[in-house]
Structures are given as structure tokens and as C-alpha cells.
Design an enzyme around this catalytic site. Structure first.
Site, PDB file in Angstrom:
ATOM      1  N   GLY A   1      -1.888   2.081  -0.419  1.00 18.35           N
ATOM      2  CA  GLY A   1      -2.316   3.467  -0.664  1.00 18.35           C
ATOM      3  C   GLY A   1      -3.770   3.707  -0.317  1.00 18.35           C
ATOM      4  O   GLY A   1      -4.456   4.522  -0.946  1.00 18.35           O
ATOM      5  N   LEU A   2      -4.225   2.985   0.713  1.00 19.50           N
ATOM      6  CA  LEU A   2      -5.581   3.195   1.245  1.00 19.50           C
ATOM      7  C   LEU A   2      -6.679   3.026   0.191  1.00 19.50           C
ATOM      8  O   LEU A   2      -7.620   3.824   0.131  1.00 19.50           O
ATOM      9  CB  LEU A   2      -5.689   4.573   1.916  1.00 19.50           C
ATOM     10  CG  LEU A   2      -4.891   4.723   3.223  1.00 19.50           C
ATOM     11  CD1 LEU A   2      -4.937   6.161   3.729  1.00 19.50           C
ATOM     12  CD2 LEU A   2      -5.401   3.779   4.298  1.00 19.50           C
TER      13      LEU A   2
ATOM     14  N   CYS B   1      -0.421   5.658   8.326  1.00 20.99           N
ATOM     15  CA  CYS B   1      -0.214   4.987   7.033  1.00 20.99           C
ATOM     16  C   CYS B   1       1.010   5.598   6.343  1.00 20.99           C
ATOM     17  O   CYS B   1       1.045   6.806   6.099  1.00 20.99           O
ATOM     18  CB  CYS B   1      -1.443   5.132   6.143  1.00 20.99           C
ATOM     19  SG  CYS B   1      -1.164   4.433   4.498  1.00 20.99           S
TER      20      CYS B   1
ATOM     21  N   GLY C   1      -8.800   0.923   6.242  1.00 21.97           N
ATOM     22  CA  GLY C   1      -8.728   2.377   6.357  1.00 21.97           C
ATOM     23  C   GLY C   1      -9.721   3.041   5.411  1.00 21.97           C
ATOM     24  O   GLY C   1      -9.744   2.750   4.217  1.00 21.97           O
TER      25      GLY C   1
ATOM     26  N   ASN D   1       1.674   0.544  13.483  1.00 16.50           N
ATOM     27  CA  ASN D   1       1.458   0.361  12.052  1.00 16.50           C
ATOM     28  C   ASN D   1       2.796  -0.095  11.455  1.00 16.50           C
ATOM     29  O   ASN D   1       3.735  -0.413  12.183  1.00 16.50           O
ATOM     30  CB  ASN D   1       0.954   1.676  11.428  1.00 16.50           C
ATOM     31  CG  ASN D   1       0.147   1.428  10.160  1.00 16.50           C
ATOM     32  OD1 ASN D   1       0.496   0.551   9.351  1.00 16.50           O
ATOM     33  ND2 ASN D   1      -0.916   2.178   9.954  1.00 16.50           N
TER      34      ASN D   1
ATOM     35  N   GLY E   1       4.437  -8.161   9.604  1.00 19.51           N
ATOM     36  CA  GLY E   1       4.740  -9.588   9.736  1.00 19.51           C
ATOM     37  C   GLY E   1       5.731  -9.866  10.850  1.00 19.51           C
ATOM     38  O   GLY E   1       6.202  -8.947  11.537  1.00 19.51           O
TER      39      GLY E   1
ATOM     40  N   SER F   1      -6.529  -3.500  10.881  1.00 17.85           N
ATOM     41  CA  SER F   1      -7.064  -2.826   9.695  1.00 17.85           C
ATOM     42  C   SER F   1      -6.256  -3.171   8.442  1.00 17.85           C
ATOM     43  O   SER F   1      -5.025  -3.245   8.485  1.00 17.85           O
ATOM     44  CB  SER F   1      -6.999  -1.315   9.937  1.00 17.85           C
ATOM     45  OG  SER F   1      -7.352  -0.636   8.763  1.00 17.85           O
TER      46      SER F   1
ATOM     47  N   GLY G   1      -2.747  -9.328  12.144  1.00 19.87           N
ATOM     48  CA  GLY G   1      -2.788  -8.677  10.838  1.00 19.87           C
ATOM     49  C   GLY G   1      -2.296  -9.570   9.723  1.00 19.87           C
ATOM     50  O   GLY G   1      -3.027 -10.448   9.231  1.00 19.87           O
TER      51      GLY G   1
HETATM   52  C1  SIN Z   1      -2.224   1.154   2.908  1.00 21.31           C
HETATM   53  O1  SIN Z   1      -3.404   1.126   2.528  1.00 21.31           O
HETATM   54  O2  SIN Z   1      -1.318   1.620   2.212  1.00 21.31           O
HETATM   55  C2  SIN Z   1      -1.853   0.598   4.258  1.00 21.31           C
HETATM   56  C3  SIN Z   1      -2.664   1.180   5.331  1.00 21.31           C
HETATM   57  C4  SIN Z   1      -1.881   1.595   6.525  1.00 21.31           C
HETATM   58  O3  SIN Z   1      -0.678   1.340   6.619  1.00 21.31           O
HETATM   59  O4  SIN Z   1      -2.459   2.206   7.423  1.00 21.31           O
END
Ligand code: SIN
Length: 307
Positions: free
Chosen positions: A76-77, A134, A50, A196, A221, A25, A269
Site C-alpha cells: 500500500g505504498l 500499483c 514508490g 508491475n 517472483g 522499486s 526485484g
Molecule cells: C505497494 O506498495 O503496495 C507495491 C507497490 C507497487 O506495486 O507499485
């Protein structure tokens, strides 16, 4: 050779993947962004960005910082919101061979349930990945994933709201990830994905300030691969449900390590940012390895390093 894998054996719909290679994701958009670069239908599954109840703009810039062998993000989604996913994305996914799993993130337990309820029964959506991990949001996210009770509560609320296969994505930013995994499995998760990102920070020495707009971010990574592999090894030992490994997988041999540690499937990812074909390269490499080693069924490799 049989590379197929059932990720939700106890679910009435099941979640049968043609092979174990999924996208992680937040690194593969909604699939459409990559479909002109290679045949994404060859993959095991696609997990979309997300998704929250309302669209989100995400965190202030800068939101990315490269590190040695890794990437810090604090997106931040940012996402289009669940209604747009249902009306704009799912109808196309319904025509795809590759299953699409929607990653959901709520600020409250009720929001997780509402998201799952809205996605239930939507054509084109084969499963839900519950993001309780997240690290970049003020409310929700990793807050729920950090202890067994809240992780179980979020899982149970989703389980009650949908009959779709439910994966729960765990955070490494916790004391005992195996305990969280057991709580989540007990609460009704069909499968568990991990890890995550690891919480981190970078400082801009010229400005003498944190580099990221949101100060902290999540590290992904190759730098995190040994940590992720260890956690997959521990979690696969602790739970009966299928485990999906994620964290720094860049090559087929990385993926095979996770499978040998106990993962039934893996997610590629950050590698997709440098090489958009990375998921397909990983799949082809797994096939070559199995052929070379005379392995007829992927199941022969799952958890072999733990026996
Ligand atoms: C994000 O959008 O900040 C990353 C998403 C995640 O770590 O789940």
C-alpha cells in the site's frame, strides 16, 4: 566489453547506465539498506520505493504472503513522502556513482505533476519512474495504467513538470499492454518499464478469510516471469523508446532472456529478498555470458530473439 546503455536517448540530461542491471522499486529500499551487503555502486541504477506527496503508513497487516515460486504483497505504498526523499535521501545519492531513479505514485493527475515538479533539478535524482501500476491502493496507481488515455494523461502531466528522464512503469492487469505502452511513449515517456505485479489473492483456510489485510495483493517472483517476458516482447515490438524488463528475474539467464526479447535494461526485484546480492550476481552472470559468447557490446543482444 561495453555493457553501458542509454535509457533516455532523446532527453537533454540522458540516463546513461554503466550496465543494464537495475533494482525494482519497493524491493531495494532507498539503496542504503543494501549498501553494507555489497558494492551497490556497481549496479546500473537503483529505483527507490514508490514515493507519494505525503508519507504513508501503508495497508493493514498481514501484507505479505509467499506463494509457489512467488510473493503476494499489499504494502500500500508505505513510504516517507517526497519531502523526506529530497532532504534525507537525495543528498547522499548525489555522492553516489550509481544513478538513482525515484518511483512516484499519485492519487490524481495533478499529484503526479506536483511530485515530478518537486523532484525536478534535485541533485542526486537522475530520473523519475511513474508508477501507474500499483494494484494495492484505492485511488491512483493501476487505475491510471489500465487504459491508454489515463496512462497518457499521467505521463503527459509528469513530462510537462520535469526535464528529468521519465520512465513509466506499466501494469500487466490490463487488456492490451502494447496499446498502453504506445500511448505512454506518445505522451513523452523516455523509457517504459514493465511489468508491475499481477493482481492476486490468498485465503487463510483456518480463518476462512483472505490472508492479506487488504484482501488482494500483487504477485511477483519467478512465477510471473513468462508473463512478464511475453509482455516485454510485445511492448518492445510496439515502441521505439527503450524498454526495461521486470518480473521474476532471479538469475543472469532470466535477465538475458528479457534482453533478447527486447529489453535494454532489466530490474531485479523479489529475488533481492531471498538473496540481497541478487542484482550483482545477475550482473556478473551477464558479464560471464558475454565473455563466453564473445559479445563485445550489450547492444548486440537487445531484441536478438525477435529478429
Ligand atoms: C505497494 O506498495 O503496495 C507495491 C507497490 C507497487 O506495486 O507499485
Amino acid at each position: 566489453m561495453n555493457l553501458s546503455i542509454q535509457l533516455a536517448p532523446k532527453n537533454k540530461h540522458g540516463l546513461l547506465l554503466a550496465n543494464p542491471v537495475m533494482t525494482a522499486s519497493g524491493t531495494f529500499g532507498y539503496g542504503t539498506e543494501y549498501s553494507h551487503m555489497f558494492d551497490i555502486q556497481k549496479l546500473g541504477a537503483i529505483v527507490c520505493k514508490g514515493t507519494t506527496l505525503e508519507p504513508r503508513d501503508g495497508n493493514p497487516q498481514p501484507r505479505l504472503a509467499e506463494t509457489a515460486c512467488g510473493l503476494l504483497n499489499s504494502i500500500g505504498l508505505q513510504n516517507i513522502g517526497v519531502k523526506a526523499v529530497i532532504t534525507e535521501k537525495a543528498p547522499l545519492w548525489a555522492s553516489w556513482r550509481v544513478p538513482v531513479i525515484v518511483n512516484i505514485a499519485g492519487e490524481t493527475i495533478e499529484e503526479y505533476a506536483q511530485l515530478a515538479g518537486e523532484l525536478d533539478g534535485v541533485a542526486g535524482i537522475s530520473g523519475i519512474e511513474v508508477n501507474i501500476s500499483c494494484p494495492n491502493v484505492k485511488a491512483g496507481g493501476a487505475e491510471f495504467g489500465a487504459n491508454p488515455d489515463s496512462a497518457a494523461a499521467a505521463t503527459a502531466s509528469v513530462r510537462a513538470a520535469t526535464s528529468l528522464p521519465v520512465l513509466v512503469k506499466l501494469t500487466p492487469n490490463t487488456g492490451d499492454i502494447a496499446k498502453i505502452a504506445m500511448a505512454v511513449a506518445e505522451a513523452g515517456a523516455d523509457a517504459i518499464s514493465l511489468i508491475n505485479t499481477l493482481k492476486g489473492i490468498a485465503i487463510d483456510i483456518a480463518k476462512r478469510r483472505p490472508l492479506l489485510g487488504n484482501i488482494t495483493g500483487g504477485l511477483s517472483g519467478p512465477a510471473i516471469k513468462p508473463v512478464a517476458l511475453y509482455m516485454v516482447y510485445e511492448v518492445a515490438k510496439a515502441v521505439e523508446v527503450p524498454v526495461v524488463g521486470c518480473g521474476g528475474i532471479t538469475t543472469a539467464s532470466d535477465a538475458i532472456e528479457f534482453i533478447m526479447a527486447g529489453a535494454s535494461a532489466i530490474q531485479v526485484g523479489t529475488a533481492s529478498f531471498a538473496n540481497p546480492r541478487a542484482p550483482l550476481d545477475v550482473l556478473e552472470g551477464i558479464e560471464q555470458f558475454m565473455e563466453k559468447e564473445g559479445i563485445k557490446d550489450l547492444a548486440e543482444l537487445i531484441g536478438v530473439a525477435r529478429r
